[in-house]
Write a protein that holds these residues in place. Structure first.
Motif, PDB file in Angstrom:
ATOM      1  N   TYR A  11       0.827  -1.207   0.000  1.00  0.00           N
ATOM      2  CA  TYR A  11       0.000   0.000   0.000  1.00  0.00           C
ATOM      3  C   TYR A  11       0.863   1.259   0.000  1.00  0.00           C
ATOM      4  O   TYR A  11       1.796   1.398   0.792  1.00  0.00           O
ATOM      5  CB  TYR A  11      -0.936   0.044   1.210  1.00  0.00           C
ATOM      6  CG  TYR A  11      -1.753   1.304   1.227  1.00  0.00           C
ATOM      7  CD1 TYR A  11      -2.838   1.442   0.384  1.00  0.00           C
ATOM      8  CD2 TYR A  11      -1.392   2.378   2.027  1.00  0.00           C
ATOM      9  CE1 TYR A  11      -3.572   2.621   0.345  1.00  0.00           C
ATOM     10  CE2 TYR A  11      -2.125   3.556   1.993  1.00  0.00           C
ATOM     11  CZ  TYR A  11      -3.207   3.674   1.151  1.00  0.00           C
ATOM     12  OH  TYR A  11      -3.914   4.842   1.107  1.00  0.00           O
ATOM     13  N   GLN A  13       0.213   5.711  -0.752  1.00  0.00           N
ATOM     14  CA  GLN A  13      -0.865   6.692  -0.877  1.00  0.00           C
ATOM     15  C   GLN A  13      -1.166   7.070  -2.319  1.00  0.00           C
ATOM     16  O   GLN A  13      -2.233   7.597  -2.596  1.00  0.00           O
ATOM     17  CB  GLN A  13      -0.553   7.899  -0.020  1.00  0.00           C
ATOM     18  CG  GLN A  13      -0.504   7.506   1.438  1.00  0.00           C
ATOM     19  CD  GLN A  13      -0.696   8.660   2.382  1.00  0.00           C
ATOM     20  OE1 GLN A  13      -0.753   9.808   1.995  1.00  0.00           O
ATOM     21  NE2 GLN A  13      -0.801   8.338   3.660  1.00  0.00           N
ATOM     22  N   ILE A  16      -0.792   1.197  -5.328  1.00  0.00           N
ATOM     23  CA  ILE A  16      -0.862  -0.029  -4.525  1.00  0.00           C
ATOM     24  C   ILE A  16      -0.382  -1.169  -5.412  1.00  0.00           C
ATOM     25  O   ILE A  16      -1.036  -1.509  -6.406  1.00  0.00           O
ATOM     26  CB  ILE A  16      -2.299  -0.312  -4.050  1.00  0.00           C
ATOM     27  CG1 ILE A  16      -2.842   0.874  -3.258  1.00  0.00           C
ATOM     28  CG2 ILE A  16      -2.340  -1.603  -3.224  1.00  0.00           C
ATOM     29  CD1 ILE A  16      -4.346   0.853  -3.070  1.00  0.00           C
ATOM     30  N   ALA A  36      -4.396   4.412  -5.726  1.00  0.00           N
ATOM     31  CA  ALA A  36      -5.057   4.484  -4.422  1.00  0.00           C
ATOM     32  C   ALA A  36      -6.276   5.405  -4.429  1.00  0.00           C
ATOM     33  O   ALA A  36      -7.242   5.154  -3.710  1.00  0.00           O
ATOM     34  CB  ALA A  36      -4.061   4.918  -3.350  1.00  0.00           C
ATOM     35  N   SER A  42     -12.324  -0.134  -4.941  1.00  0.00           N
ATOM     36  CA  SER A  42     -12.980  -1.272  -4.278  1.00  0.00           C
ATOM     37  C   SER A  42     -13.439  -2.301  -5.307  1.00  0.00           C
ATOM     38  O   SER A  42     -13.298  -3.505  -5.088  1.00  0.00           O
ATOM     39  CB  SER A  42     -14.137  -0.816  -3.387  1.00  0.00           C
ATOM     40  OG  SER A  42     -15.089  -0.115  -4.130  1.00  0.00           O
ATOM     41  N   VAL A  59      -0.860  -7.616   3.801  1.00  0.00           N
ATOM     42  CA  VAL A  59      -0.598  -6.191   3.635  1.00  0.00           C
ATOM     43  C   VAL A  59       0.772  -5.919   4.247  1.00  0.00           C
ATOM     44  O   VAL A  59       1.053  -6.342   5.368  1.00  0.00           O
ATOM     45  CB  VAL A  59      -1.680  -5.326   4.326  1.00  0.00           C
ATOM     46  CG1 VAL A  59      -1.328  -3.838   4.246  1.00  0.00           C
ATOM     47  CG2 VAL A  59      -3.045  -5.587   3.701  1.00  0.00           C
ATOM     48  N   GLU A  78      -5.036   1.279   7.968  1.00  0.00           N
ATOM     49  CA  GLU A  78      -6.325   1.797   7.494  1.00  0.00           C
ATOM     50  C   GLU A  78      -6.728   1.111   6.192  1.00  0.00           C
ATOM     51  O   GLU A  78      -7.904   0.810   5.976  1.00  0.00           O
ATOM     52  CB  GLU A  78      -6.256   3.309   7.313  1.00  0.00           C
ATOM     53  CG  GLU A  78      -6.182   4.052   8.634  1.00  0.00           C
ATOM     54  CD  GLU A  78      -5.915   5.547   8.490  1.00  0.00           C
ATOM     55  OE1 GLU A  78      -5.627   6.023   7.356  1.00  0.00           O
ATOM     56  OE2 GLU A  78      -5.979   6.246   9.526  1.00  0.00           O
ATOM     57  N   PHE A  79      -5.743   0.839   5.322  1.00  0.00           N
ATOM     58  CA  PHE A  79      -6.017   0.112   4.085  1.00  0.00           C
ATOM     59  C   PHE A  79      -6.510  -1.302   4.407  1.00  0.00           C
ATOM     60  O   PHE A  79      -7.464  -1.788   3.785  1.00  0.00           O
ATOM     61  CB  PHE A  79      -4.767   0.064   3.201  1.00  0.00           C
ATOM     62  CG  PHE A  79      -4.961  -0.744   1.947  1.00  0.00           C
ATOM     63  CD1 PHE A  79      -5.799  -0.300   0.930  1.00  0.00           C
ATOM     64  CD2 PHE A  79      -4.316  -1.959   1.783  1.00  0.00           C
ATOM     65  CE1 PHE A  79      -5.993  -1.056  -0.219  1.00  0.00           C
ATOM     66  CE2 PHE A  79      -4.496  -2.716   0.640  1.00  0.00           C
ATOM     67  CZ  PHE A  79      -5.336  -2.262  -0.369  1.00  0.00           C
ATOM     68  N   PHE A  82      -9.997  -1.116   5.322  1.00  0.00           N
ATOM     69  CA  PHE A  82     -10.782  -0.969   4.095  1.00  0.00           C
ATOM     70  C   PHE A  82     -11.001  -2.332   3.439  1.00  0.00           C
ATOM     71  O   PHE A  82     -12.114  -2.660   3.015  1.00  0.00           O
ATOM     72  CB  PHE A  82     -10.072  -0.001   3.147  1.00  0.00           C
ATOM     73  CG  PHE A  82     -10.603   0.023   1.743  1.00  0.00           C
ATOM     74  CD1 PHE A  82     -11.856   0.542   1.461  1.00  0.00           C
ATOM     75  CD2 PHE A  82      -9.835  -0.466   0.695  1.00  0.00           C
ATOM     76  CE1 PHE A  82     -12.344   0.568   0.163  1.00  0.00           C
ATOM     77  CE2 PHE A  82     -10.306  -0.440  -0.608  1.00  0.00           C
ATOM     78  CZ  PHE A  82     -11.563   0.073  -0.877  1.00  0.00           C
TER      79      PHE A  82
END
Length: 144
Positions: A11, A13, A16, A36, A42, A59, A78-79, A82
């Motif tokens: 990941y 910002q 990815i 990203a 999604s 990850v 945080e990813f 998600f």
């Protein structure tokens, strides 16, 4: 090792990197570099999960060399949160401190310019993360 594919994410910002293993868990290959901020992120991730049907996701955790936390580590978690909204597949973290540096070095040694290969670097960093996970799984029999 359990049979089934695995998917790893490096990941960032901006980009990815994504890699997947073969069904036996022996080979990790780059499969995509996603943006990203893409509004369809999604959908793209769900399509990869549907196509590869992984038994787990990985990850990368971008810790400082000292092991200390940093904003990138928080963003990676945080990813992962998600990802949890998209699937119930188990998610594991792998230390990725040197994955991007290693990927850039490998690309340079194979004749690629790091500046023009940014998306390749991200996907290759995901390969490095996945290889670490596969090695840990081979040795310990699991990732936990």
């Amino acid at each position: 090792m359990k049979s089934g594919r695995r998917i790893a994410f490096d990941y960032g910002q901006v980009r990815i990197g994504v890699a997947a293993s073969d069904n036996s868990g022996l080979i990790a290959s780059p499969i995509a570099t996603l943006l990203a901020a893409d509004p369809l992120l999604s959908n793209q991730i769900q399509a990869l999960i549907a196509e590869y049907e992984p038994i787990y996701l990985v990850v990368g955790e971008p810790k400082h060399l000292s092991g200390a936390s940093n904003p990138s580590l928080v963003a990676a978690h945080e990813f992962a949160d998600f990802l949890k909204t998209l699937t119930d597949i188990p998610i594991h973290f792998i230390d990725e401190r040197m994955s991007t540096i290693s990927a850039a070095k490998n690309l340079r040694s194979s004749g690629h310019n790091a500046k023009t290969s940014k998306s390749k670097i991200d996907a290759m960093a995901a390969v490095s993360i996945l290889e670490s996970a596969l090695n840990r799984e081979r040795i310990a029999g699991h990732l936990d």
